[in-house]
Enzyme design. Structure first.
Site: not given
Ligand code: AR6
Length: 182
Positions: A20, A42-43, A126, A128
């Site tokens: 993203i 992703v954050d 949410s 991941g």
């Molecule tokens: N581009 C697109 N999607 C992505 C990317 C990327 N670069 N990287 C990961 N994803 P998550 P959450 C996907 O864990 O579950 C953080 O520490 C990933 O595969 O990023 O909402 C925050 O600070 C998954 O499908 O977010 C919070 O503490 C999706 O993005 C916590 O994680 C969401 O995964 C939030 O957890």
């Protein structure tokens, strides 16, 4: 693999498998935590790509509640803005998680309307680190986004930016089902 684009009203819905942080859209959505000060997943990727000015602006927002959303500039990202939303941590499913996840999509799209944005890309919020079941999350993402676009929407494009083919297939299936039931 590519997925069919569906048009509802004036809005195109697209599903892609991509990082993203590489997308040139008006806003990308960040799956943040309530501090808005960065994290993993992703954050972390968004903060790394945007550079340190992003966290400086985030500090001035004083956090964000679960289900709410706040907007900043995109800094070094190709996207002009970042919409930071905080998804629910999946616990048992009966702690309001589905409604809170729907609220993330609704509030993010409201911010797009307020700021007259044309295009927005969502990650699978949410699903991941926060462990929300990916199939239910895809269905909520799609149905809530369709409900949230109004007649006079400025949003020409909503992208579900998935990080795996499996996630993209779930969004594609949810979008097909939503089209049939319209
Ligand atoms: N581009 C697109 N999607 C992505 C990317 C990327 N670069 N990287 C990961 N994803 P998550 P959450 C996907 O864990 O579950 C953080 O520490 C990933 O595969 O990023 O909402 C925050 O600070 C998954 O499908 O977010 C919070 O503490 C999706 O993005 C916590 O994680 C969401 O995964 C939030 O957890």
């Amino acid at each position: 693999m590519s997925y069919p684009v569906r048009t509802i009203g004036a809005t195109r819905f697209e599903i892609i498998v991509a990082d993203i942080t590489r997308l040139s859209v008006d806003a990308i959505v960040n799956a943040a935590n309530s501090s808005l000060l960065g994290g993993g997943g992703v954050d972390g990727a968004i903060h790394r790509a945007a550079g340190p000015d992003l966290v400086m602006e985030c500090r001035m927002l004083h956090g964000c509640k679960t289900g709410e959303a706040k907007i900043t500039k995109g800094y070094r990202l190709p996207a002009r803005h970042v919409i930071h939303t905080v998804g629910p941590v999946w616990q048992s499913g009966d702690r309001g998680e589905p409604d809170l996840l729907a609220s993330c999509y609704r509030r993010s799209i409201e911010l797009c309307h307020t700021h007259l944005l044309d295009s927005v890309a969502f990650p699978a919020i949410s699903t991941g680190i926060f462990r929300f079941p990916a199939d239910r999350a895809a269905s909520i993402a799609v149905t809530t986004s369709i409900e949230a676009i109004s007649e006079e929407t400025s949003l020409a494009q909503i992208v579900f930016c998935c990080f795996s083919e499996q996630s993209a297939e779930l969004h594609d299936q949810a979008l097909s089902e939503a089209m049939v039931s319209r």
